[in-house]
Design a protein around this motif. Structure first.
Motif, mmCIF file in Angstrom:
data_model
loop_
_atom_site.group_PDB
_atom_site.id
_atom_site.type_symbol
_atom_site.label_atom_id
_atom_site.label_comp_id
_atom_site.label_asym_id
_atom_site.label_seq_id
_atom_site.Cartn_x
_atom_site.Cartn_y
_atom_site.Cartn_z
ATOM 1 N N GLY A 41 3.534 -34.377 -11.283
ATOM 2 C CA GLY A 41 3.469 -33.241 -10.217
ATOM 3 C C GLY A 41 2.798 -31.859 -10.904
ATOM 4 N N THR A 42 2.572 -30.842 -10.156
ATOM 5 C CA THR A 42 1.829 -29.793 -10.391
ATOM 6 C C THR A 42 2.732 -28.986 -11.502
ATOM 7 N N ASP A 43 3.663 -29.060 -11.482
ATOM 8 C CA ASP A 43 4.709 -28.412 -12.363
ATOM 9 C C ASP A 43 4.509 -29.052 -13.906
ATOM 10 N N GLY A 44 3.960 -30.134 -14.169
ATOM 11 C CA GLY A 44 3.886 -30.846 -15.250
ATOM 12 C C GLY A 44 4.956 -31.898 -15.433
ATOM 13 N N LEU A 45 5.982 -32.183 -14.816
ATOM 14 C CA LEU A 45 7.136 -32.660 -14.989
ATOM 15 C C LEU A 45 6.720 -34.222 -14.649
ATOM 16 N N LEU A 46 7.281 -35.072 -15.233
ATOM 17 C CA LEU A 46 7.131 -36.653 -15.127
ATOM 18 C C LEU A 46 8.086 -37.312 -14.121
ATOM 19 N N ASP A 47 9.212 -36.789 -13.892
ATOM 20 C CA ASP A 47 10.082 -37.298 -13.048
ATOM 21 C C ASP A 47 9.941 -37.970 -11.812
ATOM 22 N N SER A 48 9.013 -37.353 -11.213
ATOM 23 C CA SER A 48 8.529 -37.707 -9.675
ATOM 24 C C SER A 48 7.664 -38.724 -9.820
ATOM 25 N N SER A 49 6.674 -38.759 -10.773
ATOM 26 C CA SER A 49 5.809 -39.780 -10.948
ATOM 27 C C SER A 49 6.422 -40.999 -11.172
ATOM 28 N N ILE A 50 7.225 -40.744 -12.115
ATOM 29 C CA ILE A 50 7.672 -42.027 -12.741
ATOM 30 C C ILE A 50 8.643 -42.895 -11.696
ATOM 31 N N GLY A 96 2.000 -27.058 -14.624
ATOM 32 C CA GLY A 96 2.845 -25.967 -15.095
ATOM 33 C C GLY A 96 2.257 -24.954 -16.180
ATOM 34 N N GLY A 97 0.773 -24.777 -16.247
ATOM 35 C CA GLY A 97 0.249 -23.802 -17.095
ATOM 36 C C GLY A 97 0.029 -24.481 -18.498
ATOM 37 N N ARG A 98 0.190 -25.821 -18.619
ATOM 38 C CA ARG A 98 -0.115 -26.680 -19.868
ATOM 39 C C ARG A 98 -0.639 -27.914 -19.873
ATOM 40 N N PRO A 99 -1.296 -28.488 -20.656
ATOM 41 C CA PRO A 99 -2.170 -29.775 -20.622
ATOM 42 C C PRO A 99 -0.893 -30.632 -21.080
ATOM 43 N N ASN A 100 -1.291 -32.028 -20.893
ATOM 44 C CA ASN A 100 -0.299 -33.044 -21.539
ATOM 45 C C ASN A 100 -1.019 -34.245 -21.825
ATOM 46 N N PHE A 101 -2.227 -34.161 -22.471
ATOM 47 C CA PHE A 101 -2.959 -35.211 -22.865
ATOM 48 C C PHE A 101 -2.668 -35.499 -24.335
ATOM 49 N N ASP A 102 -2.178 -34.645 -25.009
ATOM 50 C CA ASP A 102 -2.149 -34.469 -26.542
ATOM 51 C C ASP A 102 -1.291 -35.642 -27.074
ATOM 52 N N THR A 103 -1.307 -35.737 -28.385
ATOM 53 C CA THR A 103 -0.139 -37.023 -28.893
ATOM 54 C C THR A 103 0.888 -36.777 -28.547
ATOM 55 N N VAL A 104 1.870 -35.859 -28.650
ATOM 56 C CA VAL A 104 2.907 -35.563 -28.500
ATOM 57 C C VAL A 104 3.375 -35.768 -27.187
ATOM 58 N N SER A 105 2.476 -35.289 -26.125
ATOM 59 C CA SER A 105 2.961 -35.344 -24.761
ATOM 60 C C SER A 105 2.923 -36.835 -24.250
ATOM 61 N N VAL A 106 1.899 -37.535 -24.776
ATOM 62 C CA VAL A 106 1.772 -38.903 -24.532
ATOM 63 C C VAL A 106 3.007 -39.546 -25.214
ATOM 64 N N ASP A 140 -5.949 -37.914 -17.042
ATOM 65 C CA ASP A 140 -7.006 -37.227 -16.163
ATOM 66 C C ASP A 140 -7.435 -35.966 -17.121
ATOM 67 N N CYS A 141 -8.807 -36.104 -17.322
ATOM 68 C CA CYS A 141 -9.248 -35.095 -18.188
ATOM 69 C C CYS A 141 -9.600 -33.659 -17.549
ATOM 70 N N SER A 142 -9.496 -33.722 -16.418
ATOM 71 C CA SER A 142 -9.796 -32.504 -15.556
ATOM 72 C C SER A 142 -8.345 -31.993 -15.437
ATOM 73 N N HIS A 143 -8.452 -31.171 -14.192
ATOM 74 C CA HIS A 143 -7.209 -30.184 -13.643
ATOM 75 C C HIS A 143 -6.684 -29.599 -14.757
ATOM 76 N N ALA A 144 -5.365 -29.594 -14.802
ATOM 77 C CA ALA A 144 -4.592 -28.693 -15.794
ATOM 78 C C ALA A 144 -4.938 -29.116 -17.280
ATOM 79 N N ASN A 145 -5.306 -30.368 -17.471
ATOM 80 C CA ASN A 145 -5.627 -30.790 -18.962
ATOM 81 C C ASN A 145 -6.824 -30.161 -19.382
ATOM 82 N N SER A 146 -7.649 -29.801 -18.634
ATOM 83 C CA SER A 146 -8.954 -29.091 -18.911
ATOM 84 C C SER A 146 -8.673 -27.365 -18.607
#
Length: 255
Positions: free
Chosen positions: A88-97, A137-147, A166-172
């Motif tokens: 989701g645009t808030d960065g949370l994973l619940d809805s997508s999972i 939510g104002g932060r990326p989630n591609f980093d090792t900890v987020s993954v 996704d290397c674009s959107h909030a991740n960049s």
């Protein structure tokens, strides 16, 4: 917000919404790409669109704003290709999972049959649906900890850890110049042993940046995005060659 809805909806970019022309032209383009030996990926936004294009598409994305939509989860359960649900645009994973889990089940819903009639559709479920990390939510989630946190959440949900970044959107942070750095970080994770990252997304065009659609269409700059800002062809080529070289080295080293 209101804006251009894409090539199928408004191919002439003048609010004429000649969707019949858009669908025909989209099929022609996809056929040419497939004939080149390349796979086609697209966002599944209109639930009826895949009925006209499905045999030409190898991968679908469900956007961050439609991941929670039950209609799109049902549609994904019947698509004959892998489907990636963005967080989701808030960065949370619940809805997508939850979307991944729902799309893996069989569903009944109203739809269009192959002869154009309204019908009750039954799907088999899509066991190739997976998660797409796009930040939020104002932060990326591609980093090792987020993954790693995403892997843990998927495991707790009983879902395999297959992740596209996704290397674009909030991740960049919507800055296309940062996309190659996000890609490089993801490749480093794979080289270092990550097994869950199975793909990446880049927003790329012939020329860099983006532009607004002017009233006088003759003023459009060729090869420049009219939606999100993109990296250019040269940057894309360099990034992909770098990716290929690093992953090939890993393979040759038997890792």
């Amino acid at each position: 917000v209101v804006g251009w809805k894409g090539y199928i909806n408004d191919p002439d970019m003048n609010n004429s919404f000649n969707m019949a022309k858009g669908m025909l032209k989209a099929r022609e383009l996809m056929i040419k790409i497939n004939e080149m030996g390349l796979a086609v990926a697209t966002e599944a936004l209109d639930p009826f669109g895949p009925q006209y294009l499905g045999e030409l598409v190898s991968w679908y994305a469900i956007g961050a704003r439609t991941t929670e939509s039950q209609t799109h989860r049902e549609m994904a359960s019947g698509l004959s290709a892998p489907v990636g649900f963005k967080n989701g645009t808030d960065g949370l994973l619940d809805s997508s999972i939850n979307a991944v889990k729902a799309s893996r089940q069989s569903h009944y819903f109203l739809g269009i049959y192959e002869n154009g009639q309204s019908s009750i559709i039954k799907t088999k479920g899509n066991r190739y649906s997976h998660l797409v990390l796009r930040g939020g939510g104002g932060r990326p989630n591609f980093d090792t900890v987020s993954v790693m946190l995403a892997e843990k959440a998927l495991k707790n949900a009983g879902v395999e850890s297959r992740i596209v970044v996704d290397c674009s959107h909030a991740n960049s942070m919507k800055n296309p110049d940062l996309q190659p750095f996000v890609l490089n970080d993801c490749i480093t994770q794979i080289v270092n042993g990550n097994k869950s990252i199975c793909g990446v997304m880049l927003e790329s065009n012939i020329n860099t940046g983006n532009q607004k659609i002017p009233a006088d269409l003759s003023q459009l700059k060729y090869g420049v995005s009219v939606t999100d800002a993109c990296i250019d062809w040269e940057t894309t080529e360099h990034a992909l060659r770098m990716t290929n070289r690093r992953l090939l080295d890993k393979k040759l080293n038997g890792e």
